[in-house]
Design an enzyme around this catalytic site. Structure first.
Site, mmCIF file in Angstrom:
data_model
loop_
_atom_site.group_PDB
_atom_site.id
_atom_site.type_symbol
_atom_site.label_atom_id
_atom_site.label_comp_id
_atom_site.label_asym_id
_atom_site.label_seq_id
_atom_site.Cartn_x
_atom_site.Cartn_y
_atom_site.Cartn_z
ATOM 1 N N ASP A 261 -1.801 6.579 6.340
ATOM 2 C CA ASP A 261 -2.878 5.732 5.813
ATOM 3 C C ASP A 261 -3.196 4.719 6.914
ATOM 4 O O ASP A 261 -2.410 3.817 7.180
ATOM 5 C CB ASP A 261 -2.383 5.027 4.540
ATOM 6 C CG ASP A 261 -3.372 3.991 4.022
ATOM 7 O OD1 ASP A 261 -4.425 3.766 4.655
ATOM 8 O OD2 ASP A 261 -3.082 3.384 2.971
ATOM 9 N N TRP B 174 0.826 -1.222 0.000
ATOM 10 C CA TRP B 174 0.000 0.000 0.000
ATOM 11 C C TRP B 174 0.849 1.256 0.000
ATOM 12 O O TRP B 174 0.533 2.222 -0.698
ATOM 13 C CB TRP B 174 -1.010 -0.026 1.152
ATOM 14 C CG TRP B 174 -2.070 -1.054 0.895
ATOM 15 C CD1 TRP B 174 -2.266 -2.209 1.580
ATOM 16 C CD2 TRP B 174 -3.051 -1.049 -0.163
ATOM 17 N NE1 TRP B 174 -3.302 -2.924 1.022
ATOM 18 C CE2 TRP B 174 -3.792 -2.239 -0.045
ATOM 19 C CE3 TRP B 174 -3.350 -0.172 -1.202
ATOM 20 C CZ2 TRP B 174 -4.834 -2.573 -0.921
ATOM 21 C CZ3 TRP B 174 -4.390 -0.492 -2.077
ATOM 22 C CH2 TRP B 174 -5.115 -1.674 -1.931
ATOM 23 N N LYS C 207 -12.919 -1.158 6.125
ATOM 24 C CA LYS C 207 -12.216 -2.147 6.953
ATOM 25 C C LYS C 207 -12.752 -2.140 8.397
ATOM 26 O O LYS C 207 -13.212 -3.151 8.900
ATOM 27 C CB LYS C 207 -10.722 -1.851 6.991
ATOM 28 C CG LYS C 207 -10.023 -2.001 5.673
ATOM 29 C CD LYS C 207 -9.558 -3.434 5.486
ATOM 30 C CE LYS C 207 -8.684 -3.604 4.263
ATOM 31 N NZ LYS C 207 -9.202 -3.038 3.026
HETATM 32 C C1 LIG Z 1 -3.718 0.121 4.036
HETATM 33 C C2 LIG Z 1 -4.636 0.242 2.842
HETATM 34 N N1 LIG Z 1 -4.562 1.354 2.093
HETATM 35 C C3 LIG Z 1 -5.356 1.517 1.013
HETATM 36 C C4 LIG Z 1 -6.302 0.583 0.640
HETATM 37 C C5 LIG Z 1 -7.160 0.823 -0.579
HETATM 38 O O1 LIG Z 1 -8.497 1.007 -0.256
HETATM 39 P P1 LIG Z 1 -9.630 1.132 -1.421
HETATM 40 O O2 LIG Z 1 -9.854 -0.256 -1.887
HETATM 41 O O3 LIG Z 1 -10.804 1.752 -0.740
HETATM 42 O O4 LIG Z 1 -9.070 2.004 -2.499
HETATM 43 C C6 LIG Z 1 -6.415 -0.592 1.386
HETATM 44 C C7 LIG Z 1 -7.411 -1.620 0.999
HETATM 45 O O5 LIG Z 1 -7.351 -2.756 1.339
HETATM 46 C C8 LIG Z 1 -5.566 -0.766 2.517
HETATM 47 O O6 LIG Z 1 -5.640 -1.870 3.266
#
Ligand SMILES: Cc1ncc(COP(=O)(O)O)c(C=O)c1O
Length: 217
Positions: A154, A84, A178
């Protein structure tokens, strides 16, 4: 879920369900205000910090953060600890010079590089890290020392799982799907002084200052 089930046909004598009401109407405003107030008390969010509820998947923030908070600066620091943060770095690269201050790629993203080895640029607009790398499983146990830089995190997969000191952060963001609720909304918690400096090209719907004015609807 039981409460949602009960309110599916009618929400608090409004004559309609949540699914039917206008997202700008008075009934939904009450729901949205309660949502913000609950989040503020759960996370002890100070008055000088705004909560925005952005209508987009969390991944969009990887581009929206630099657009909103670079404020004339040309670089940002990122800690790379998994998939991520890697994606966040890739997208931020389109808007500024990204300095990867530390990376645990050499351990196949199984660790957090020792903070004493991090290279920080004091001119950078912010330091970004992913508090829990959902795929690689690497979790920061506490906020890193940003050495005076604005700290951005994040927190998609560990927000509300523990107490944090929100005042240590300039910006916290997390997809709701989540730990908070259904998918489709991203919570962005931004310190007041970082608002209102979006680049001209930032669409209003993704401009945090504009969002905070009309929030949460
Ligand atoms: C730490 C983290 N950042 C970003 C995201 C991306 O989220 P989205 O699917 O809403 O774009 C996720 C999704 O699993 C995540 O776990």
């Amino acid at each position: 879920m039981q409460q949602a089930q009960q309110e599916m046909l009618e929400w608090r004598n409004s004559g309609m369900s949540v699914m039917e009401m206008s997202h700008r109407g008075k009934h939904f405003s009450i729901i949205a205000e309660e949502l913000e107030s609950d989040l503020r008390s759960l996370m002890a969010v100070l008055k000088i910090i705004r909560c925005c509820f952005c209508k987009a998947v969390q991944t969009a923030q990887f581009s929206l953060i630099p657009q909103n908070i670079l404020n004339g600066k040309t670089s940002a620091c990122y800690i790379k600890t998994g998939a991520w943060s890697e994606k966040a770095i890739k997208d931020a690269n389109s808007y500024c010079d990204v300095l990867v201050s530390a990376s645990s790629e050499d351990t196949k993203f199984t660790s957090i590089p020792d903070a004493s080895t991090w290279i920080l640029d004091e001119q950078a607009a912010y330091l970004h890290y992913t508090s829990n790398e959902t795929i690689h499983g690497v979790e920061f146990q506490e906020a890193p020392d940003a050495k005076g830089l604005t700290l951005v995190s994040d927190m998609s997969s560990n927000i509300l799982s523990r107490k944090i000191d929100v005042s240590q952060y300039g910006l916290i963001y997390a997809g709701t799907q989540k730990n908070m609720g259904p998918a489709g909304v991203t919570v962005v918690i931004v310190r007041d002084d970082l608002m209102g400096h979006a680049s001209k090209a930032t669409p209003s719907v993704f401009n945090y200052a504009e969002q905070a004015k009309t929030n949460p609807c």
